[in-house]
Design an enzyme around this catalytic site. Structure first.
Site, PDB file in Angstrom:
ATOM      1  N   ASN A  48     -26.777 -14.067  41.790  1.00  0.00           N
ATOM      2  CA  ASN A  48     -27.280 -12.716  41.532  1.00  0.00           C
ATOM      3  C   ASN A  48     -26.953 -11.824  42.721  1.00  0.00           C
ATOM      4  O   ASN A  48     -26.998 -12.246  43.881  1.00  0.00           O
ATOM      5  CB  ASN A  48     -28.777 -12.713  41.191  1.00  0.00           C
ATOM      6  CG  ASN A  48     -29.667 -13.363  42.227  1.00  0.00           C
ATOM      7  OD1 ASN A  48     -29.255 -14.276  42.938  1.00  0.00           O
ATOM      8  ND2 ASN A  48     -30.897 -12.896  42.314  1.00  0.00           N
ATOM      9  N   CYS A  59     -26.900 -10.320  37.343  1.00  0.00           N
ATOM     10  CA  CYS A  59     -27.466 -11.673  37.315  1.00  0.00           C
ATOM     11  C   CYS A  59     -26.390 -12.719  37.647  1.00  0.00           C
ATOM     12  O   CYS A  59     -25.188 -12.485  37.459  1.00  0.00           O
ATOM     13  CB  CYS A  59     -28.008 -11.988  35.925  1.00  0.00           C
ATOM     14  SG  CYS A  59     -29.440 -11.028  35.449  1.00  0.00           S
ATOM     15  N   GLU A  61     -25.657 -15.446  36.062  1.00  0.00           N
ATOM     16  CA  GLU A  61     -24.894 -15.924  34.900  1.00  0.00           C
ATOM     17  C   GLU A  61     -23.734 -14.980  34.582  1.00  0.00           C
ATOM     18  O   GLU A  61     -22.627 -15.409  34.266  1.00  0.00           O
ATOM     19  CB  GLU A  61     -25.787 -16.020  33.657  1.00  0.00           C
ATOM     20  CG  GLU A  61     -26.955 -16.974  33.794  1.00  0.00           C
ATOM     21  CD  GLU A  61     -28.214 -16.279  34.317  1.00  0.00           C
ATOM     22  OE1 GLU A  61     -28.129 -15.479  35.266  1.00  0.00           O
ATOM     23  OE2 GLU A  61     -29.283 -16.560  33.759  1.00  0.00           O
ATOM     24  N   CYS A  95     -27.893 -11.556  29.673  1.00  0.00           N
ATOM     25  CA  CYS A  95     -27.019 -12.702  29.944  1.00  0.00           C
ATOM     26  C   CYS A  95     -26.837 -13.570  28.699  1.00  0.00           C
ATOM     27  O   CYS A  95     -25.758 -14.121  28.463  1.00  0.00           O
ATOM     28  CB  CYS A  95     -27.559 -13.527  31.106  1.00  0.00           C
ATOM     29  SG  CYS A  95     -27.416 -12.661  32.684  1.00  0.00           S
TER      30      CYS A  95
HETATM   31  N1  THU Z   1     -31.784 -12.991  37.530  1.00  0.00           N
HETATM   32  C1  THU Z   1     -30.659 -13.731  37.327  1.00  0.00           C
HETATM   33  O1  THU Z   1     -29.802 -13.852  38.207  1.00  0.00           O
HETATM   34  N2  THU Z   1     -30.503 -14.309  36.099  1.00  0.00           N
HETATM   35  C2  THU Z   1     -31.385 -14.194  35.070  1.00  0.00           C
HETATM   36  O2  THU Z   1     -31.096 -14.611  33.968  1.00  0.00           O
HETATM   37  C3  THU Z   1     -32.683 -13.559  35.292  1.00  0.00           C
HETATM   38  C4  THU Z   1     -32.805 -12.764  36.538  1.00  0.00           C
HETATM   39  C5  THU Z   1     -31.961 -12.353  38.837  1.00  0.00           C
HETATM   40  C6  THU Z   1     -31.784 -10.854  38.794  1.00  0.00           C
HETATM   41  C7  THU Z   1     -32.611 -10.426  39.975  1.00  0.00           C
HETATM   42  O3  THU Z   1     -31.796 -10.456  41.132  1.00  0.00           O
HETATM   43  C8  THU Z   1     -33.687 -11.492  40.122  1.00  0.00           C
HETATM   44  O4  THU Z   1     -33.262 -12.586  39.336  1.00  0.00           O
HETATM   45  C9  THU Z   1     -35.059 -11.045  39.671  1.00  0.00           C
HETATM   46  O5  THU Z   1     -35.009 -10.469  38.413  1.00  0.00           O
END
Ligand code: THU
Length: 133
Positions: A48, A59, A61, A95
């Site tokens: 992320n 994110c 993913e 995602c």
């Molecule tokens: N986040 C992800 O990287 N993947 C997800 O599917 C859910 C959320 C990250 C985005 C942000 O940097 C942190 O988690 C909090 O939302």
């Protein structure tokens, strides 16, 4: 789960765990890494990447999907999502839609580095009706 072995899924978790320290999350302090096993056998990684303009956050993913497509692969067979939260987290709605674009039948392995809890599921279990054109 489908024709993927537990070893293949664990390897993905390990690859994601290796790069979770690269997650850029100064605002939420929630670190996430993703590893995608593509049909070609190659593994693509993402973390992320947050921004002071919060809505611009990417994110893990979707970072991994971008890496996969950038390198010419199109089909994610399995996706690991690794977090340092106490419980494993599933991909967010955005995602799920992005993963479904390339393979609605992808297998997901969700893992917490903190508790070492994990869960395995199919994308269709949590996203049965993707938007399609
Ligand atoms: N986040 C992800 O990287 N993947 C997800 O599917 C859910 C959320 C990250 C985005 C942000 O940097 C942190 O988690 C909090 O939302």
């Amino acid at each position: 789960m489908s024709n993927l072995t537990k070893d293949q899924l664990w390897r993905l978790v390990q690859e994601a765990e290796k790069i979770i320290q690269n997650s850029y999350a100064p605002y939420s302090n929630i670190h996430v890494a993703s590893a995608i096993l593509s049909e070609s056998g190659r593994v693509y990684l993402g973390v992320n990447v947050e921004n002071s303009s919060y809505g611009l956050t990417i994110c893990a993913e979707r970072s991994a999907v971008s890496a996969m497509v950038t390198h010419g692969d199109r089909k994610p067979l399995a996706v690991a999502v690794v977090t340092d939260l106490a419980d494993p987290i599933p991909p967010c709605g955005a995602c799920r839609q992005v993963l479904a674009e390339f393979n609605p039948d992808a297998v997901l392995i969700l893992y917490s580095t903190k508790s070492r809890k994990y869960t395995i599921m199919k994308l269709t279990d949590i996203f049965p009706q993707p938007f399609k054109l």
